[in-house]
Design an enzyme around this catalytic site. Structure first.
Site, PDB file in Angstrom:
ATOM      1  N   CYS A 184     104.174  84.296  26.978  1.00  0.00           N
ATOM      2  CA  CYS A 184     104.721  83.682  25.994  1.00  0.00           C
ATOM      3  C   CYS A 184     103.717  83.537  24.813  1.00  0.00           C
ATOM      4  O   CYS A 184     102.543  83.116  24.845  1.00  0.00           O
ATOM      5  CB  CYS A 184     105.087  82.143  26.582  1.00  0.00           C
ATOM      6  N   CYS A 192     102.864  79.141  23.971  1.00  0.00           N
ATOM      7  CA  CYS A 192     102.166  78.151  24.815  1.00  0.00           C
ATOM      8  C   CYS A 192     101.193  79.264  25.482  1.00  0.00           C
ATOM      9  O   CYS A 192      99.972  78.648  26.075  1.00  0.00           O
ATOM     10  CB  CYS A 192     102.821  77.445  25.651  1.00  0.00           C
ATOM     11  N   ASP A 250     132.917  80.813  43.984  1.00  0.00           N
ATOM     12  CA  ASP A 250     132.979  80.997  42.841  1.00  0.00           C
ATOM     13  C   ASP A 250     132.715  82.697  42.588  1.00  0.00           C
ATOM     14  O   ASP A 250     131.640  82.820  42.604  1.00  0.00           O
ATOM     15  CB  ASP A 250     132.199  80.298  41.999  1.00  0.00           C
TER      16      ASP A 250
END
EC number: 6.3.5.13
Length: 448
Positions: free
Chosen positions: A247, A250, A357
């Site tokens: 990242c 951070c 689903d």
């Protein structure tokens, strides 16, 4: 004095009664060939002794090993079991894949005496993602293996960050002696491991950039930083969101795996099975197993039912590749498309164990199957949903693509076998309940 002898008299009586009743149920179910009796005995026994899971777990000599994650639980747990058994340990294991509470109890009772005494060194229990936090307290595991988190059955579980937060909060309450083995390549799982300051944590992952995908797949879940929410910078991805990342906002980054994956062989086919291999190998080393024993086990490993399992039917080879969510199905499609075999059977069900689903099929890269041509046979409760998805994968009609819809599973299997030349392999890509039905048709035996 054994742990069983230390139990309070009432607990000992209730435990013995519960186990005796469960074993009677198991005998009846198996004698009548009604299934493997991997769930019902536990369901009945826990009504007699609600503390059954705790009372059995505390008797495991070296401790329980819990294996959790969306994909790879059954294969990884079987490999770890074979490694430990090669070292001479006695292992209890829910080998049928029944990974809810009743299934865990049944697996432990299968190894117990009629009085409820359990004489095993380890218990390897693959655990459903949703119940992991619930069973940690009664089991108090020695080791927890966190494989991965992908979208799977959203109607039951919700998004992956919800599950990971529940996992982390529950694991953080365990003893400092607890070992956690986490997937460094999965940002969500890696961050979970980094946040555990009291437990012993080690990581596994791939270090083979030659296997990077050309681009991040469409079916991707966790490409944002679990610490600050910014998009992660990927050096490369191996499958879905799993790869080398950091990242820029951070400073969160991937932890270093304990093993160098390029130095290790793998079980079965598919890059996802390299992850399963490394997960089991890392866990075994954390338990004190030497590398030589682990390496000796890997080439002799045979697939669990439905997980790259290979059968011979009427002189033809059949490979069953469980395909129950977008990431897993994309990986099994990669295995199929890397072969020269041109007949594939897809079986889509929408039962409770599958997830009701089935919209996830629109996140699967079925275009790769269609573009290569050949014959695709479709069956299952939602056969026409899958057929529609395949038709939409072919915007410019491909003369080499032949789609056959056959609602009756037995007829579908026979059709696919007839279309498979003797020198090729029929690949079957079923959802979970579909896989059980496929195996029953092919082998004449039920699993559950």
């Amino acid at each position: 004095m054994t742990v069983a002898n230390k139990l309070h008299l009432i607990d000992r009586i209730k435990l013995g009664l519960a186990v005796s009743v469960a074993k009677s149920v198991t005998l009846m179910v198996r004698s009548l060939r009604l299934g493997a009796a991997s769930v019902l005995p536990g369901s009945i026994a826990r009504k007699i002794e609600p503390k059954l899971l705790q009372l059995l777990s505390q008797q495991v000599k070296q401790g329980a090993i819990l294996i959790a994650g969306t994909n790879g639980k059954t294969t990884t747990s079987l490999l770890l079991r074979e490694i430990l058994e090669r070292k001479g340990y006695r292992v209890a294991h829910n080998s049928t894949g029944a990974n809810l509470e009743n299934g865990l109890m049944t697996a432990l009772m299968d190894n117990a005496s009629l009085t409820g005494s359990l004489d095993v060194d380890y218990a390897i229990l693959e655990v459903d993602e949703n119940i992991l936090p619930k069973v940690l307290a009664p089991i108090q595991p020695k080791l927890i293996l966190c494989l991965n988190l992908f979208r799977d059955q959203l109607d039951r579980y919700g998004e992956v960050d919800t599950i990971s937060k529940r996992w982390g909060s529950a694991i953080a309450t365990l003893s400092p002696q607890t070992i956690v083995v986490a997937n460094a390549d999965d940002p969500t799982i890696c961050y979970l491991g980094q946040q555990l300051t009291q437990q012993r944590v080690s990581f596994f992952g791939l270090s083979e950039p030659e296997h990077y995908l050309e681009a991040i797949p469409h079916a991707v879940d966790s490409i944002y930083c679990p610490r600050c929410g910014q998009a992660l910078n990927y050096e490369g991805v191996y499958l879905s969101h799993m790869g080398e990342y950091s990242c820029g906002n951070c400073g969160f980054s991937r932890s270093q795996p304990s093993l160098n994956s390029s130095e290790w062989p793998q079980i079965l086919v598919g890059l996802y099975n390299k992850y399963n291999t490394l997960a089991a190998a890392t866990a075994a080393q954390e338990l004190g197993v030497d590398a030589a024993t682990i390496r000796e086990t890997i080439p002799n490993f045979h697939a669990a039912f439905g997980r790259a399992e290979e059968l011979e039917i009427n002189g033809k080879k059949v490979r069953i590749l469980l395909s129950k969510n977008p990431v897993g199905t994309n990986e099994t499609i990669r295995v199929v498309t890397q072969s020269t075999d041109k007949t594939t059977l897809l079986v889509l069900n929408d039962r409770v164990q599958d997830g009701e689903d089935v919209s996830w099929i629109w996140d699967v890269d079925t275009e790769k199957l269609v573009q290569r041509g050949g014959t695709l046979v479709v069956s299952g409760d939602r056969a026409y949903d899958m057929a529609l998805r395949l038709r939409y994968s072919d915007p410019q009609p491909n003369n080499n693509f032949n789609l056959i819809v056959e609602e009756d599973l037995r007829n579908a299997i026979n059709t696919a076998l007839d279309r498979t030349p003797n020198n090729e392999t029929l690949h079957i890509l079923p959802t979970y309940t579909a896989m059980l039905s496929v195996r029953e048709v092919l082998t004449g035996r039920k699993i559950l």
